[in-house]
Design a protein around this motif. Structure first.
Motif, PDB file in Angstrom:
ATOM      1  N   LYS A 185       0.898  -1.058   0.086  1.00  0.00           N
ATOM      2  CA  LYS A 185      -0.062  -0.092  -0.103  1.00  0.00           C
ATOM      3  C   LYS A 185       0.783   1.240   0.099  1.00  0.00           C
ATOM      4  O   LYS A 185       0.631   2.163  -0.803  1.00  0.00           O
ATOM      5  N   ASP A 186       1.948   1.220   0.935  1.00  0.00           N
ATOM      6  CA  ASP A 186       3.005   2.320   0.843  1.00  0.00           C
ATOM      7  C   ASP A 186       3.397   2.692  -0.181  1.00  0.00           C
ATOM      8  O   ASP A 186       3.651   3.828  -0.767  1.00  0.00           O
ATOM      9  N   ALA A 187       3.850   1.503  -1.236  1.00  0.00           N
ATOM     10  CA  ALA A 187       4.690   1.518  -2.320  1.00  0.00           C
ATOM     11  C   ALA A 187       3.738   2.271  -3.257  1.00  0.00           C
ATOM     12  O   ALA A 187       4.054   3.071  -4.119  1.00  0.00           O
ATOM     13  N   SER A 188       2.225   2.022  -3.467  1.00  0.00           N
ATOM     14  CA  SER A 188       1.363   2.325  -4.159  1.00  0.00           C
ATOM     15  C   SER A 188       1.131   3.905  -4.124  1.00  0.00           C
ATOM     16  O   SER A 188       1.208   4.839  -4.889  1.00  0.00           O
ATOM     17  N   LYS A 189       1.160   4.344  -2.905  1.00  0.00           N
ATOM     18  CA  LYS A 189       1.079   5.732  -2.538  1.00  0.00           C
ATOM     19  C   LYS A 189       2.297   6.440  -2.838  1.00  0.00           C
ATOM     20  O   LYS A 189       1.988   7.609  -3.638  1.00  0.00           O
ATOM     21  N   THR A 190       3.455   5.872  -2.615  1.00  0.00           N
ATOM     22  CA  THR A 190       4.535   6.557  -3.035  1.00  0.00           C
ATOM     23  C   THR A 190       4.499   6.908  -4.693  1.00  0.00           C
ATOM     24  O   THR A 190       5.076   7.933  -5.166  1.00  0.00           O
ATOM     25  N   LEU A 191       4.331   5.837  -5.319  1.00  0.00           N
ATOM     26  CA  LEU A 191       4.444   5.784  -6.963  1.00  0.00           C
ATOM     27  C   LEU A 191       3.365   6.684  -7.388  1.00  0.00           C
ATOM     28  O   LEU A 191       3.719   7.674  -8.111  1.00  0.00           O
ATOM     29  N   LEU A 192       2.015   6.735  -6.765  1.00  0.00           N
ATOM     30  CA  LEU A 192       0.980   7.673  -7.287  1.00  0.00           C
ATOM     31  C   LEU A 192       1.624   9.165  -7.006  1.00  0.00           C
ATOM     32  O   LEU A 192       1.439  10.118  -7.638  1.00  0.00           O
ATOM     33  N   GLY A 193       2.212   9.479  -5.597  1.00  0.00           N
ATOM     34  CA  GLY A 193       2.734  10.492  -5.098  1.00  0.00           C
ATOM     35  C   GLY A 193       3.821  11.274  -6.363  1.00  0.00           C
ATOM     36  O   GLY A 193       3.558  12.306  -6.510  1.00  0.00           O
ATOM     37  N   ILE A 194       4.501  10.391  -6.637  1.00  0.00           N
ATOM     38  CA  ILE A 194       5.660  10.948  -7.679  1.00  0.00           C
ATOM     39  C   ILE A 194       5.216  11.099  -8.977  1.00  0.00           C
ATOM     40  O   ILE A 194       5.279  12.192  -9.521  1.00  0.00           O
ATOM     41  N   ILE A 195       3.895  10.310  -9.368  1.00  0.00           N
ATOM     42  CA  ILE A 195       3.420  10.773 -10.852  1.00  0.00           C
ATOM     43  C   ILE A 195       2.737  11.953 -10.660  1.00  0.00           C
ATOM     44  O   ILE A 195       2.559  12.819 -11.436  1.00  0.00           O
ATOM     45  N   PHE A 196       1.691  11.994  -9.495  1.00  0.00           N
ATOM     46  CA  PHE A 196       1.035  13.419  -9.424  1.00  0.00           C
ATOM     47  C   PHE A 196       1.775  14.465  -9.083  1.00  0.00           C
ATOM     48  O   PHE A 196       1.698  15.729  -9.891  1.00  0.00           O
ATOM     49  N   LEU A 197       3.002  14.429  -8.606  1.00  0.00           N
ATOM     50  CA  LEU A 197       3.668  15.457  -8.104  1.00  0.00           C
ATOM     51  C   LEU A 197       4.457  15.908  -9.455  1.00  0.00           C
ATOM     52  O   LEU A 197       4.436  17.120  -9.817  1.00  0.00           O
ATOM     53  N   THR A 198       4.890  14.887 -10.111  1.00  0.00           N
ATOM     54  CA  THR A 198       5.507  15.459 -11.424  1.00  0.00           C
ATOM     55  C   THR A 198       4.759  15.982 -12.302  1.00  0.00           C
ATOM     56  O   THR A 198       4.972  16.966 -13.215  1.00  0.00           O
ATOM     57  N   ALA A 199       3.609  15.751 -12.531  1.00  0.00           N
ATOM     58  CA  ALA A 199       2.562  16.014 -13.355  1.00  0.00           C
ATOM     59  C   ALA A 199       2.111  17.638 -13.111  1.00  0.00           C
ATOM     60  O   ALA A 199       1.826  18.329 -13.746  1.00  0.00           O
ATOM     61  N   SER A 200       1.738  17.831 -11.681  1.00  0.00           N
ATOM     62  CA  SER A 200       1.462  18.816 -11.160  1.00  0.00           C
ATOM     63  C   SER A 200       2.514  20.109 -11.374  1.00  0.00           C
ATOM     64  O   SER A 200       2.398  21.093 -11.724  1.00  0.00           O
ATOM     65  N   LEU A 201       3.688  19.613 -11.156  1.00  0.00           N
ATOM     66  CA  LEU A 201       4.843  20.474 -11.535  1.00  0.00           C
ATOM     67  C   LEU A 201       4.948  21.033 -13.053  1.00  0.00           C
ATOM     68  O   LEU A 201       5.361  22.096 -13.265  1.00  0.00           O
ATOM     69  N   LYS A 202       4.707  20.167 -13.930  1.00  0.00           N
ATOM     70  CA  LYS A 202       4.584  20.351 -15.197  1.00  0.00           C
ATOM     71  C   LYS A 202       3.431  21.313 -15.626  1.00  0.00           C
ATOM     72  O   LYS A 202       3.367  22.227 -16.122  1.00  0.00           O
ATOM     73  N   ILE A 203       2.099  20.960 -15.148  1.00  0.00           N
ATOM     74  CA  ILE A 203       1.117  21.781 -15.497  1.00  0.00           C
ATOM     75  C   ILE A 203       1.209  23.245 -14.673  1.00  0.00           C
ATOM     76  O   ILE A 203       0.715  24.234 -15.439  1.00  0.00           O
ATOM     77  N   THR A 204       1.773  23.144 -13.494  1.00  0.00           N
ATOM     78  CA  THR A 204       1.964  24.640 -12.898  1.00  0.00           C
ATOM     79  C   THR A 204       3.265  25.239 -13.350  1.00  0.00           C
ATOM     80  O   THR A 204       3.739  26.472 -12.843  1.00  0.00           O
ATOM     81  N   GLU A 205       3.965  24.990 -14.293  1.00  0.00           N
ATOM     82  CA  GLU A 205       5.315  25.356 -14.655  1.00  0.00           C
ATOM     83  C   GLU A 205       5.523  26.948 -14.784  1.00  0.00           C
ATOM     84  O   GLU A 205       6.279  27.548 -14.360  1.00  0.00           O
ATOM     85  N   ASN A 206       4.205  27.369 -15.557  1.00  0.00           N
ATOM     86  CA  ASN A 206       4.285  28.804 -15.863  1.00  0.00           C
ATOM     87  C   ASN A 206       3.759  29.856 -14.614  1.00  0.00           C
ATOM     88  O   ASN A 206       3.899  30.966 -14.911  1.00  0.00           O
ATOM     89  N   LEU A 207       3.630  29.289 -13.550  1.00  0.00           N
ATOM     90  CA  LEU A 207       3.158  30.194 -12.523  1.00  0.00           C
ATOM     91  C   LEU A 207       4.062  31.019 -12.004  1.00  0.00           C
ATOM     92  O   LEU A 207       3.840  32.243 -11.522  1.00  0.00           O
ATOM     93  N   GLY A 208       5.520  30.706 -12.339  1.00  0.00           N
ATOM     94  CA  GLY A 208       6.533  31.496 -11.853  1.00  0.00           C
ATOM     95  C   GLY A 208       6.498  32.911 -12.817  1.00  0.00           C
ATOM     96  O   GLY A 208       7.071  33.870 -12.283  1.00  0.00           O
ATOM     97  N   ASN A 209       5.919  32.864 -13.654  1.00  0.00           N
ATOM     98  CA  ASN A 209       5.947  34.261 -14.544  1.00  0.00           C
ATOM     99  C   ASN A 209       4.856  35.035 -14.201  1.00  0.00           C
ATOM    100  O   ASN A 209       4.849  36.293 -14.540  1.00  0.00           O
TER     101      ASN A 209
END
Length: 282
Positions: A75-99
Motif C-alpha cells: 500500500k505504501d509503495a502504491s501511494k509513493t508511486l502515485l505521489g511521484i506521478i501526481f507531483l511530477t504532473a502537477s509541477l509540469k502543469i503549474t510550470e508557468n506560474l513563476g511568470n
C-alpha cells in the motif's frame, strides 16, 4: 486491512501534490528558495542548469523508489508511486506560474511558499502518503545507520540542502530564507497532521480530592482518575486527581478547585493530543 488505496486517499494525494507544485513554482523557485527535500534539490539544479523542475524531480525519484520498493509495503509503495506521478504532473502543469510574479519580496515568498507547502505535506502525511524525496533517502540511510532515526536523517539531509542553496546562489540570505521556509513547512504540516492543541491536563493535589472530583463530574461532566502519591518530606500518602479538559474548560476548572480548596496544589500541562471518550476517537 485492505491494501488497496481508497478513493478519498487518491483525491487527497492529488490535491496535496497540486498544492506542492503551486508553492514551488509560484513562490519558492522564482527566488531560488530551496527548503529541503528533493524539491529543494530540484530547485538548486534548476538554478544551475535551467532544466525543468518536474524533469529533475522524477529523474531522482524513480531510482529512489526502486531502491526503497522492497522496504515499503504494497500500500505504501502504491501511494509513493502515485505521489511521484501526481507531483511530477502537477509541477509540469503549474510550470508557468513563476511568470505571474506574485511578489518581489523574498521573505513574503518564503513564508507564503512555506505555508502552502506545509499544508500540502500535512494533507499527504495524514493519509500516510509520500512523494518520494528525503523520506525515501531517510528510509534507505536508516538501513545503513540503524542507530539514527529516519526523521533525524531526513533533518540532516534537509539541513544540507538549505546550506547548499546559499552556496549555489552565492548569497547567504537565500539559505536563511530557505531555513525560514523549512521551519514554517514543518510547523504547518504538524498542525495539519496532529491538529491544533485543544486539551489541557490538570494534576490536582488536595485533601478535598473527593469533593473536587464530584464537582468535576457534576459541573464539567468529565471523568477523573485518582492516583496514589506520597509526600517526599512528610512521607504521608496523598491522593492525586488527574483530569483532562478542553481549553474552554480551563478557567472553569481553576475556579472550581479554588472554590472547593483554595490551598490545593495544581499542575497544568498542555496536551499534544487526547484520544478516547470525550475527545477525539482513537
Amino acid at each position: 486491512m485492505k491494501s488497496a488505496l481508497k478513493f478519498n486517499e487518491v483525491i487527497i494525494l492529488m490535491v496535496g501534490c497540486l498544492f506542492m507544485a503551486v508553492s514551488i513554482n509560484m513562490f519558492l523557485n522564482p527566488h531560488n528558495i530551496a527548503p529541503g527535500g528533493l524539491t529543494g534539490v530540484s530547485i538548486i539544479i534548476n538554478t544551475l542548469t535551467g532544466l525543468p523542475i518536474w524533469l529533475i524531480n522524477i529523474t531522482f525519484d524513480i531510482p529512489l523508489f526502486l531502491f526503497a520498493f522492497r522496504i515499503l509495503g504494497k500500500k505504501d509503495a502504491s501511494k509513493t508511486l502515485l505521489g511521484i506521478i501526481f507531483l511530477t504532473a502537477s509541477l509540469k502543469i503549474t510550470e508557468n506560474l513563476g511568470n505571474i510574479n506574485v511578489t518581489n519580496d523574498v521573505l513574503l515568498s518564503s513564508i507564503s511558499g512555506g505555508i502552502v507547502l506545509g499544508i500540502a505535506l500535512g494533507l499527504i502525511f495524514r493519509i500516510n502518503g509520500s512523494t518520494g524525496g528525503t523520506d525515501l533517502i531517510g528510509i534507505l540511510a536508516n538501513k545503513s545507520f540503524p542507530s539514527l532515526s529516519v526523521p533525524t536523517l531526513m533533518g540532516f539531509a534537509d539541513g544540507c540542502i538549505v546550506a547548499l542553496s546559499g552556496i549555489v546562489s552565492k548569497n547567504i540570505e537565500v539559505a536563511l530564507y530557505s531555513a525560514i521556509a523549512l521551519y514554517i513547512i514543518v510547523k504547518v504540516s504538524d498542525i495539519i497532521v496532529e491538529g491544533i492543541n485543544t486539551s489541557t491536563s490538570f494534576t490536582i493535589i488536595s485533601d478535598k480530592y473527593m469533593e473536587i472530583g464530584r464537582a468535576i463530574t457534576d459541573e464539567l461532566q468529565r471523568g477523573a482518575t485518582i492516583l496514589k502519591g506520597q509526600g517526599l518530606y512528610t512521607g504521608s500518602e496523598k491522593n492525586v486527581l488527574l483530569v483532562v479538559v478542553s481549553k474552554k474548560e480551563v478557567i472553569t476548572l481553576k475556579k472550581l478547585v479554588k472554590h472547593t480548596d483554595p490551598y490545593a496544589f495544581i499542575i497544568i500541562t498542555d496536551i499534544f493530543e487526547a484520544l478516547g471518550e470525550g475527545f477525539k476517537p482513537i
